[in-house]
Design a protein around this motif. Structure first.
Motif, PDB file in Angstrom:
ATOM      1  N   LEU A  49       4.214  16.485  49.321  1.00  0.00           N
ATOM      2  CA  LEU A  49       5.177  15.442  49.177  1.00  0.00           C
ATOM      3  C   LEU A  49       4.471  13.885  49.379  1.00  0.00           C
ATOM      4  O   LEU A  49       5.072  13.134  48.532  1.00  0.00           O
TER       5      LEU A  49
ATOM      6  N   ASP B 157       2.413  21.480  52.664  1.00  0.00           N
ATOM      7  CA  ASP B 157       3.816  21.199  51.975  1.00  0.00           C
ATOM      8  C   ASP B 157       3.894  19.410  52.205  1.00  0.00           C
ATOM      9  O   ASP B 157       4.249  18.718  51.233  1.00  0.00           O
ATOM     10  N   THR B 158       3.466  18.907  53.281  1.00  0.00           N
ATOM     11  CA  THR B 158       3.500  17.471  53.756  1.00  0.00           C
ATOM     12  C   THR B 158       2.719  16.891  52.673  1.00  0.00           C
ATOM     13  O   THR B 158       3.031  15.702  52.256  1.00  0.00           O
TER      14      THR B 158
ATOM     15  N   ALA C  44      -3.088  20.527  46.930  1.00  0.00           N
ATOM     16  CA  ALA C  44      -1.786  19.501  47.471  1.00  0.00           C
ATOM     17  C   ALA C  44      -2.172  18.102  47.320  1.00  0.00           C
ATOM     18  O   ALA C  44      -1.203  17.479  47.350  1.00  0.00           O
TER      19      ALA C  44
ATOM     20  N   THR D  75       0.680  25.825  56.028  1.00  0.00           N
ATOM     21  CA  THR D  75       1.627  25.601  55.006  1.00  0.00           C
ATOM     22  C   THR D  75       2.625  24.443  55.337  1.00  0.00           C
ATOM     23  O   THR D  75       2.799  23.606  54.366  1.00  0.00           O
ATOM     24  N   GLU D  76       3.215  24.235  56.382  1.00  0.00           N
ATOM     25  CA  GLU D  76       3.659  22.968  56.821  1.00  0.00           C
ATOM     26  C   GLU D  76       2.907  21.653  56.597  1.00  0.00           C
ATOM     27  O   GLU D  76       3.213  20.804  56.031  1.00  0.00           O
TER      28      GLU D  76
END
Length: 285
Positions: free
Chosen positions: A66, A62-63, A99, A58-59
């Motif tokens: 972004l 998320d990156t 993502a 998840t980290e």
């Protein structure tokens, strides 16, 4: 042009390592055509820890999200081991693809993994890795999302075993091969000769790592289609930041360091602040 199509054309594609939207934007401004979102670089910067399997899926997702909100360039993302078995690897594919990732690099280490240029790595069976590759290919929403299969076998079982594993990974459906940490120029060349004309090859340049540093032009001449420089930005940042803090501590001012940093206006020019404010005023009525 899709990333898949670009990898089959000259010149070699150079993807610098990034770890956040700012480094992604700076790399885009420098003229690069693609980026590499490095799990190691995220561990170094977001956690302040080494690359030993501490970052989570998840980290990383998320990156990635972004970065995708900031730049449009194709992004190759480090998927480590897929964060588990084949079903975990499928979930990683879905998360990363949503993502905004264009290619996922998955490796055949056991979990938790470690940097490919550290010692004492251990590997999963070839059959388990081929299952992960097939599972990720099945899970992707678009055939243009690439599966990059990495083997760390050179440092564990030797070059012959690494080539055997890589052959199996191609058969399982890998779109790109990444044979990690060749220990010499001859091993770099041998990998390229073995797979010449069959599948795009990725080379990894790590300053101070196991593989001798070669230029993009040299790697292209050997037959590589893609080269990544995953952690170079963090090594540059760490040196510069250490010097900056030492200078500030010694002098109590940033004046002695001013010629090595952007001032307020300079940073805002890099960020495109004026353009964003102008765009916002269009919606103020």
């Amino acid at each position: 042009m899709s990333l898949r199509a670009r990898l089959r054309r000259a010149p070699i594609l150079v993807a610098p390592g990034v770890y956040d939207p700012l480094t992604a934007a700076l790399a885009e401004d420098a003229g690069f055509e693609a980026l590499y979102l490095s799990g190691a670089a995220v561990a170094y910067t977001r956690l302040g820890r080494p690359d030993i399997g501490l970052t989570s899926v998840t980290e990383m997702a998320d990156t990635m999200a972004l970065i995708r909100d900031r730049v449009d360039l194709p992004v190759v993302i480090d998927a480590d081991t897929g964060f588990g078995n084949a079903l975990n690897a499928q979930r990683t594919m879905r998360l990363y693809e949503r993502a905004g990732a264009n290619a996922l690099q998955v490796e055949d280490q056991t979990f938790p993994k470690r940097c490919g240029h550290l010692s004492d790595k251990t590997l999963i069976p070839t059959s388990e890795m081929t299952g992960k590759i097939a599972a990720m290919a099945d899970a992707r929403a678009s055939d243009e999302t690439l599966v990059i299969a990495r083997t760390d076998a050179i440092g564990v079982e030797g070059i012959e075993a690494a080539l055997d594993r890589a052959e199996a990974y191609v058969e399982a459906g890998a779109d790109v091969l990444f044979v990690e940490a060749p220990r010499s120029g001859e091993e770099l060349a041998r990998v390229a000769r073995h797979f010449a004309g069959r599948v795009p090859l990725l080379a990894n340049m790590v300053e101070g790592g196991a593989t001798p540093i070669r230029s993009a032009a040299d790697l292209e001449a050997l037959g590589y289609a893609l080269v990544i420089f995953p952690g170079g930005i963090v090594r540059a940042l760490a040196r510069t930041a250490a010097d900056y803090y030492a200078s500030l501590y010694e002098h109590g001012s940033n004046r002695p360091f001013a010629d090595r940093m952007d001032d307020f206006d300079g940073l805002n020019r890099r960020l495109g602040t004026a353009g964003m404010l102008a765009a916002g005023r269009r919606y103020e009525g």
